[in-house]
Scaffold this motif. Structure first.
Motif, PDB file in Angstrom:
ATOM      1  N   LEU A 173       0.822  -1.212   0.000  1.00 16.45           N
ATOM      2  CA  LEU A 173       0.000   0.000   0.000  1.00 16.45           C
ATOM      3  C   LEU A 173       0.854   1.260   0.000  1.00 16.45           C
ATOM      4  O   LEU A 173       0.376   2.343   0.327  1.00 16.45           O
ATOM      5  CB  LEU A 173      -0.931   0.003   1.226  1.00 16.45           C
ATOM      6  CG  LEU A 173      -2.022  -1.070   1.187  1.00 16.45           C
ATOM      7  CD1 LEU A 173      -2.816  -1.055   2.481  1.00 16.45           C
ATOM      8  CD2 LEU A 173      -2.942  -0.870  -0.006  1.00 16.45           C
ATOM      9  N   THR A 174       2.110   1.103  -0.353  1.00 18.32           N
ATOM     10  CA  THR A 174       3.013   2.243  -0.436  1.00 18.32           C
ATOM     11  C   THR A 174       3.638   2.316  -1.821  1.00 18.32           C
ATOM     12  O   THR A 174       3.507   1.397  -2.629  1.00 18.32           O
ATOM     13  CB  THR A 174       4.140   2.152   0.614  1.00 18.32           C
ATOM     14  OG1 THR A 174       4.966   1.020   0.313  1.00 18.32           O
ATOM     15  CG2 THR A 174       3.584   2.014   2.018  1.00 18.32           C
ATOM     16  N   SER A 175       4.312   3.415  -2.079  1.00 24.46           N
ATOM     17  CA  SER A 175       5.034   3.606  -3.326  1.00 24.46           C
ATOM     18  C   SER A 175       6.409   4.166  -3.000  1.00 24.46           C
ATOM     19  O   SER A 175       6.717   4.430  -1.826  1.00 24.46           O
ATOM     20  CB  SER A 175       4.259   4.576  -4.228  1.00 24.46           C
ATOM     21  OG  SER A 175       4.904   4.737  -5.474  1.00 24.46           O
ATOM     22  N   LEU A 176       7.227   4.306  -4.013  1.00 22.61           N
ATOM     23  CA  LEU A 176       8.561   4.888  -3.837  1.00 22.61           C
ATOM     24  C   LEU A 176       8.691   6.125  -4.709  1.00 22.61           C
ATOM     25  O   LEU A 176       8.217   6.143  -5.849  1.00 22.61           O
ATOM     26  CB  LEU A 176       9.648   3.877  -4.226  1.00 22.61           C
ATOM     27  CG  LEU A 176       9.810   2.652  -3.324  1.00 22.61           C
ATOM     28  CD1 LEU A 176      10.725   1.629  -3.984  1.00 22.61           C
ATOM     29  CD2 LEU A 176      10.364   3.045  -1.960  1.00 22.61           C
ATOM     30  N   LYS A 177       9.297   7.146  -4.161  1.00 26.14           N
ATOM     31  CA  LYS A 177       9.619   8.312  -4.983  1.00 26.14           C
ATOM     32  C   LYS A 177      11.112   8.591  -4.848  1.00 26.14           C
ATOM     33  O   LYS A 177      11.722   8.308  -3.812  1.00 26.14           O
ATOM     34  CB  LYS A 177       8.797   9.529  -4.581  1.00 26.14           C
ATOM     35  CG  LYS A 177       9.063  10.087  -3.197  1.00 26.14           C
ATOM     36  CD  LYS A 177       8.164  11.297  -2.937  1.00 26.14           C
ATOM     37  CE  LYS A 177       8.342  11.881  -1.556  1.00 26.14           C
ATOM     38  NZ  LYS A 177       7.411  12.988  -1.283  1.00 26.14           N
TER      39      LYS A 177
END
Length: 444
Positions: free
Chosen positions: A429-433
């Motif tokens: 439920l997370t992403s990476l930037k």
């Protein structure tokens, strides 16, 4: 003319706007505050067990009156054990490190800048699910821990249970000083609301359907936002040659009969030709005692209908004073694709591990598949080559679960390859930037 907020578009627009605003506050919430909300939610769940069961009984009564199949009614039940399990999941999540804001892979570049990646919340996710009301807590708790906001739309068959659970979630959020609108339940059961939810890219960043094949196919077809989908759970147990036959019987029994309704129950049994004559009568006796129908390939039928096999099964039945009889049928092509969610299993004898892998990759839903073996090379080939979200060696497929994997809870089990695969927990439920750190560097 203004659309009233009670209309589907107006209602979902309101929920979406509230979720978007709440997501900004959740993204910057402290780890301590999120953990406090989860700990309080666990406390409320346990304290409200009797009240939750009262609401759940309304759903059960309606489901039985409507003639819902027994495995589906079973999925609706909020027993004290189910409530305690989701409460434990909240506590497990509360105790886990907060991964939001973590920076990884920071590397110095020739220009002087340092480049890495930061883990961040997705934002707002919509969850559309059927039957199991405990999904309300699993989705809510993961949403809180991951710093997201969510809009939950459960099935009409569990509406009273879901309302009661969602109220506890919002109470816990408020107590912890977090926005109650970070977790919202769509309390209207109008199906048109689902169409609205999956078509609001201005508010919703991803949709997660969890339910029957028809629901998931519809969401995947019509959604205007990305979808993390969970299709059928046609899970396989493959009994290899060589293997520990006692282990094979124990694990296969558990994988199929521990519970028939979950998506991680084995629906297909593959048996290596070298051990089939020894193994099939033993598992046949177990399945006969438990009323499991075996839909078999010709070779499996021949073995199970032999005098030796029938004598073994009869002796096993006599030992436990059981009068149940072996239920056999000839497997049809469609049986190998089937997710039964019932006391039925397809059975096929295969030449060995290579044929087992080929069969699984063709017929399975790429959910969870297991090998029972004493051969290290076969185990490694199975792990490498079976194209599924979870692949197991000498363990029951029933372990394919976020709680059992130590994820605290799961939002579902994804049969996708992107963006998440297998049990979807906190990281899913997370992403990476990308983040770049400099000291005044400029590009030449």
């Amino acid at each position: 003319m203004n659309t009233p907020v009670t209309a589907p578009a107006g209602l979902m627009h309101t929920l979406g706007a509230q979720a978007k605003a709440a997501s900004a506050l959740m993204a910057k919430a402290s780890a301590a505050r999120k953990s406090a909300a989860l700990t309080e939610l666990a406390r409320l769940l346990r304290a409200s067990t009797q009240a939750l069961q009262t609401e759940n009984a309304k759903d059960i009564e309606r489901a039985v009156a409507a003639g819902l199949a027994a495995p589906m009614v079973d999925r609706l039940r909020l027993t004290p054990k189910v409530i305690d399990t989701v409460a434990l999941g909240c506590e497990q999540l509360a105790a886990m490190p907060d991964i939001i804001g973590e920076i990884s892979g920071m590397k110095q570049q020739p220009s002087g800048i340092r480049v890495g990646q930061m883990r961040v919340p997705i934002g707002v996710f919509g969850m559309i699910f059927e039957s199991r009301p405990n999904v309300t807590i699993e989705a809510a708790s993961l949403s809180i821990k991951s710093g997201n906001a969510c809009i939950l739309r459960g099935g009409s068959e569990a509406i009273d249970s879901n309302k009661a659970l969602a109220a506890l979630v919002q109470q816990a959020l408020h107590t912890a000083g977090l926005p109650a609108q970070a977790v919202q339940l769509v309390e209207n059961t109008d199906r048109e609301l689902v169409s609205q939810l999956i078509a609001m890219p201005q508010f919703v960043d991803v949709v997660i359907p969890r339910g029957g094949k028809g629901l998931i196919e519809r969401i995947t077809r019509d959604a205007k936002v990305p979808v993390i989908k969970h299709l059928d759970g046609n899970c396989h147990t493959y009994v290899d040659d060589p293997c520990d036959l006692d282990m094979a019987v124990k694990v296969t029994d558990n994988a199929k009969t521990n519970k028939y309704s979950p998506c991680n129950a084995s629906e297909s049994l593959l048996v290596a030709r070298g051990v089939a004559a020894a193994f099939l009568p033993r598992i046949g006796a177990v399945f006969a005692a438990k009323g499991v129908e075996m839909r078999c390939c010709p070779q499996a039928l021949e073995i199970l209908q032999s005098k030796e096999a029938l004598a073994h099964i009869q002796a096993a039945q006599a030992a436990i004073n059981s009068e149940a009889s072996l239920q056999l049928a000839a497997a049809q092509e469609h049986d190998y694709f089937e997710e039964y969610l019932a006391p039925i299993i397809s059975v096929k004898v295969v030449a060995g591990v290579d044929e087992a892998i080929a069969h699984i990759n063709h017929y399975s839903s790429h959910h969870t598949d297991a090998i029972i073996t004493n051969h290290h090379g076969h185990a490694q080939a199975f792990l490498r080559e079976v194209d599924s979200g979870s692949v197991m060696v000498n363990a029951s497929t029933r372990f394919a679960d976020g709680f059992e994997y130590g994820l605290g809870a799961e939002i579902g089990i994804s049969t996708d390859k992107f963006h998440a695969r297998g049990p979807v927990g906190l990281e899913g439920l997370t992403s990476l930037k990308y983040v770049v750190l400099g000291q005044g560097e400029v590009r030449n």
